[in-house]
Design a protein around this motif. Structure first.
Motif, mmCIF file in Angstrom:
data_model
loop_
_atom_site.group_PDB
_atom_site.id
_atom_site.type_symbol
_atom_site.label_atom_id
_atom_site.label_comp_id
_atom_site.label_asym_id
_atom_site.label_seq_id
_atom_site.Cartn_x
_atom_site.Cartn_y
_atom_site.Cartn_z
ATOM 1 N N THR A 85 40.748 40.666 26.919
ATOM 2 C CA THR A 85 39.356 40.351 27.200
ATOM 3 C C THR A 85 38.519 41.559 26.830
ATOM 4 O OG1 THR A 85 37.816 39.411 28.821
ATOM 5 C CG2 THR A 85 39.348 41.085 29.633
ATOM 6 N N TRP A 86 37.194 41.416 26.825
ATOM 7 C CA TRP A 86 36.317 42.507 26.395
ATOM 8 C C TRP A 86 34.933 42.308 27.003
ATOM 9 C CZ3 TRP A 86 38.457 38.651 23.580
ATOM 10 C CH2 TRP A 86 37.600 37.718 23.017
ATOM 11 N N GLY A 87 34.072 43.255 26.722
ATOM 12 C CA GLY A 87 32.708 43.201 27.252
ATOM 13 C C GLY A 87 32.701 43.329 28.764
ATOM 14 N N ASP A 88 31.825 42.562 29.406
ATOM 15 C CA ASP A 88 31.706 42.637 30.871
ATOM 16 C C ASP A 88 32.455 41.507 31.581
ATOM 17 O OD1 ASP A 88 30.080 40.519 30.152
ATOM 18 O OD2 ASP A 88 28.365 41.158 31.358
ATOM 19 N N THR A 89 33.293 40.764 30.860
ATOM 20 C CA THR A 89 34.056 39.668 31.463
ATOM 21 C C THR A 89 34.927 40.195 32.597
ATOM 22 O OG1 THR A 89 34.087 38.462 29.383
ATOM 23 C CG2 THR A 89 35.739 37.844 31.020
ATOM 24 N N ARG A 90 34.930 39.461 33.718
ATOM 25 C CA ARG A 90 35.721 39.851 34.888
ATOM 26 C C ARG A 90 36.708 38.731 35.209
ATOM 27 N NH1 ARG A 90 33.202 42.962 39.350
ATOM 28 N NH2 ARG A 90 33.616 41.055 40.525
ATOM 29 N N PHE A 91 37.990 38.984 34.902
ATOM 30 C CA PHE A 91 39.058 38.043 35.226
ATOM 31 C C PHE A 91 39.728 38.496 36.513
ATOM 32 C CE2 PHE A 91 38.888 36.083 31.111
ATOM 33 C CZ PHE A 91 39.497 34.860 31.293
ATOM 34 N N ALA A 92 39.732 37.623 37.522
ATOM 35 C CA ALA A 92 40.394 37.928 38.789
ATOM 36 C C ALA A 92 41.902 37.726 38.672
ATOM 37 C CB ALA A 92 39.840 37.050 39.905
#
Length: 113
Positions: A85-92
């Protein structure tokens, strides 16, 4: 394939649960990657075809959802699941389902060392 015996193996694995401990997929920004090695219960005769898919994803609704899921380093004994993933993506958290289809060695094949 030049044999008559085709093997199918499938499974599911939790790739990460970063919200529990503040891991980088949940708290970080920019390029991030997770990988996990999967070992087959029985080796294939040659590298099988492998398909991976997200079976659970838990993502912050306040950011854009960006993700790339692939299988890499596919061999007779196993493969790597790779999630980026990249940027400001937030995967819990993420869980991945996988399916491998390929030729099995004949039962009467012997490996002599």
């Amino acid at each position: 394939m030049d044999g008559n015996t085709v093997g199918v193996e499938s499974g599911e694995t939790v790739l990460f649960t970063d919200f529990e401990d503040g891991g980088e997929m949940w708290t970080g920004t920019g390029e991030r990657e997770r990988r996990q090695r999967i070992s087959f219960s029985t080796p294939f005769k040659s590298a099988p075809t492998v398909q991976v898919s997200l079976s659970l994803w838990d993502v912050d609704a306040g950011t854009v959802m960006r993700g790339d899921l692939v299988s890499e380093n596919i061999a007779e004994e196993g493969f790597d699941i790779v999630f980026k993933t990249w940027g400001d993506t937030r995967f819990a958290r993420a869980r991945v389902a996988w399916l491998a289809i390929g030729q099995l060695p004949p039962e009467d094949d012997w490996d002599l060392y």
